[in-house]
Design a protein around this motif. Sequence first.
Motif, short mmCIF file in Angstrom:
data_model
loop_
_atom_site.label_atom_id
_atom_site.label_comp_id
_atom_site.label_asym_id
_atom_site.label_seq_id
_atom_site.Cartn_x
_atom_site.Cartn_y
_atom_site.Cartn_z
N THR A 1 0.86 -1.14 -0.16
CA THR A 1 -0.01 0.14 0.16
C THR A 1 0.91 1.25 -0.10
N PHE A 2 0.45 2.54 -0.50
CA PHE A 2 0.85 3.64 -0.60
C PHE A 2 0.72 4.35 0.94
N GLN A 3 1.50 5.20 1.00
CA GLN A 3 1.40 5.75 2.44
C GLN A 3 -0.02 6.85 2.82
N ASN A 4 -0.65 6.83 1.48
CA ASN A 4 -2.07 7.39 1.71
C ASN A 4 -3.34 6.41 1.90
N GLY A 5 -2.91 5.18 1.88
CA GLY A 5 -3.78 4.03 2.08
C GLY A 5 -4.12 3.31 0.80
N ASP A 6 -3.85 4.13 -0.34
CA ASP A 6 -4.22 3.32 -1.53
C ASP A 6 -3.44 2.11 -1.86
N PRO A 7 -3.90 0.99 -2.30
CA PRO A 7 -3.14 -0.17 -2.72
C PRO A 7 -2.15 0.12 -3.78
N VAL A 8 -1.13 -0.50 -3.98
CA VAL A 8 -0.24 -0.22 -5.03
C VAL A 8 -0.73 -1.32 -6.46
N THR A 9 -1.11 -0.91 -7.22
CA THR A 9 -1.29 -1.74 -8.08
C THR A 9 -0.78 -1.93 -9.43
N ALA A 10 -1.02 -2.63 -10.21
CA ALA A 10 -0.32 -2.95 -11.54
C ALA A 10 -0.45 -1.69 -12.27
N SER A 11 -1.45 -0.94 -12.35
CA SER A 11 -1.49 0.45 -13.11
C SER A 11 -0.54 1.42 -12.63
N THR B 1 -2.80 -7.31 -9.49
CA THR B 1 -1.35 -7.52 -8.94
C THR B 1 -0.67 -8.14 -9.95
N THR B 2 -0.66 -8.20 -11.31
CA THR B 2 0.12 -8.46 -12.19
C THR B 2 0.35 -7.54 -13.39
N VAL B 3 1.81 -7.23 -13.64
CA VAL B 3 1.87 -6.26 -14.62
C VAL B 3 2.82 -6.82 -15.63
N GLN B 4 2.73 -6.73 -16.88
CA GLN B 4 3.10 -7.27 -18.14
C GLN B 4 3.95 -6.24 -19.00
N PHE B 5 5.20 -6.62 -19.27
CA PHE B 5 6.11 -5.71 -19.85
C PHE B 5 6.43 -6.25 -21.33
N ASP B 6 6.08 -5.52 -22.42
CA ASP B 6 6.43 -6.31 -23.61
C ASP B 6 7.44 -5.24 -24.35
N LEU B 7 8.64 -5.72 -24.58
CA LEU B 7 9.67 -4.84 -24.96
C LEU B 7 9.63 -4.68 -26.47
N ALA B 8 10.21 -3.82 -27.03
CA ALA B 8 10.48 -3.52 -28.47
C ALA B 8 11.47 -4.38 -29.16
N PHE B 9 12.44 -4.86 -28.26
CA PHE B 9 13.40 -5.70 -29.09
C PHE B 9 13.90 -6.83 -27.69
N GLU B 10 14.75 -7.73 -27.93
CA GLU B 10 15.28 -8.69 -26.88
C GLU B 10 16.33 -7.61 -26.44
N PHE B 11 16.15 -7.35 -25.09
CA PHE B 11 16.86 -6.31 -24.22
C PHE B 11 17.79 -7.19 -23.32
N GLY B 12 18.88 -7.45 -23.13
CA GLY B 12 19.69 -8.26 -22.44
C GLY B 12 19.76 -7.84 -20.97
#
Length: 538
Positions: free
Chosen positions: A121-131, A163-174
Amino acid sequence: MSDTGPSNERTVPRRALLQTVGGVSALTLAGCLGGDGGDGGDGGDGGDGGGRLTLSQAKSPIEFDPIVLNDVPSAEVADQIFEAPYRFSQDLELVPVLASGDPEIERSGQRWIVPLNGDATFQNGDPVTASDVAYSYTAPLEEETENAGEVNMIETVEPVDETTVQFDLAFEFGAFKWYLSRSVVPESVREEDKDAFNKEEPVGSGPFTFEDWSEGEFVEISRWEDYWGEPVPNLETVEFTPVEEGTTRITTLESGENDVVKDIPPQSWETIENMSNASVEAVEGVSYFYLAFNCNEGPTADPQVREAVDYAFSMDDAVEQFVEPTGVRQYAPVPGVLSEGWDFPVDEWADIAHDKDVDRAKELLDDAGAVPDDWTADIIVPPDEKRENIGISVGNGIEAAGYSANVTRLDWPQFLEQYATGSADDYNMFTLGWAGSPDPDTFLYFLFAQEQEGVTNGTYYRNDQVDGNIMQARQATDREERRSRYIDAITTILEDRAHIPSYGLKNSFGVRDRVQDFVAHPTDQFWLVSGENNVSVQ
């Protein structure tokens, strides 16, 4: 006769360095292997008092919003207020913070799926979300901040669920796993008033809350009693105060005005070791300091002039005189720990550097058509004694060769405004440093890529083959291919003298004995509470 304070100077275990910075490919190391606890304590339960800590920084913070901040003093405070999906352990392994486990990797490394801890959670009481995570990784690029290069390999980042975030990269970034340590901010709070979020009311999910600050004077943070994670801090309050003059900083340690001081000056190292009530806490850092040239305008755009400057002074002597024992000489534009881990040919690169030969420097300058007879070399330096003395050494060498030099020490905000303009009216040379992650990309891309000109690249050095190697190494996952491209790029950079490498700095602190469990970190960060330590004041 007084007792001699012990020196707790450590190095990162060689096993960890070789695993982390080059033992296997970045993708196979993406799983968070977990640390062994480092040299700190076990974290404890926390929250049982612990008192007030006063910590002296070498420079003043100037802002606190992780989306825009790009200086170490600001980050040192922000690291206590904000959290990231992962952070670096003492052994330079990634361990979950906001994440609940290792990222899942798909599409040959172009998709990274990060599970989040549903309790965060953030310090204002809101949950930390994937957004919130998605916002924190897209805002730097959308707002064209100086940190855009840390996220510009991301094509899309989207919530799969809360509670799940997806990163799609523009290229295979080592090197992408190292970029998953960016701090997360609450989108709704920041969007309501970005200026206030940056300098008046920053809100994070970390164990300390922002209380008050006056730029150039102090920052105060306090324990978040309802911190969602473990452990809760022992410390009740922390006050950061900037003391730019090094010996004065050490005096505040000796007098008890400050409990911890950062960046021990070379001449004060032994002083602290001999204190009866304090000691040195230090570890080899992942940092690189250098002399850079304006390759865009003015006399230093001529490679012959840059070579003449290399002859005009001895970087070896300057580092020995003004930096050691707080740092070590470097001959490559990446930290020594990376050079070792990637088996870079440092001995060959060291041979590129010239020995001091003022007569040869004068000959080259006199012969250079770009240098007027009345040339005054403009060298700008930040408010740091070591880098200022490097600049003075360069200026003295230029004057010995028959020309003039002006070394100007700027305050930190002015320096950051000026060093990357590419204008000869602003500088011919500058001294600076860079603290990155345990991958060459975090140094070479930001300091030399052409698309970083005017942002973090103040040299405007343009060599298409070098730039191509840096960019293609970004898009490769094979370690040997990346290593080969980096060797080619670095060799040319050194031969063309866009930079003259100077030193790598130990992350060093003077710590009074009443402070417990304060641990220096290999990156240019430290945490007052983590799974590895929990600082208290007795």
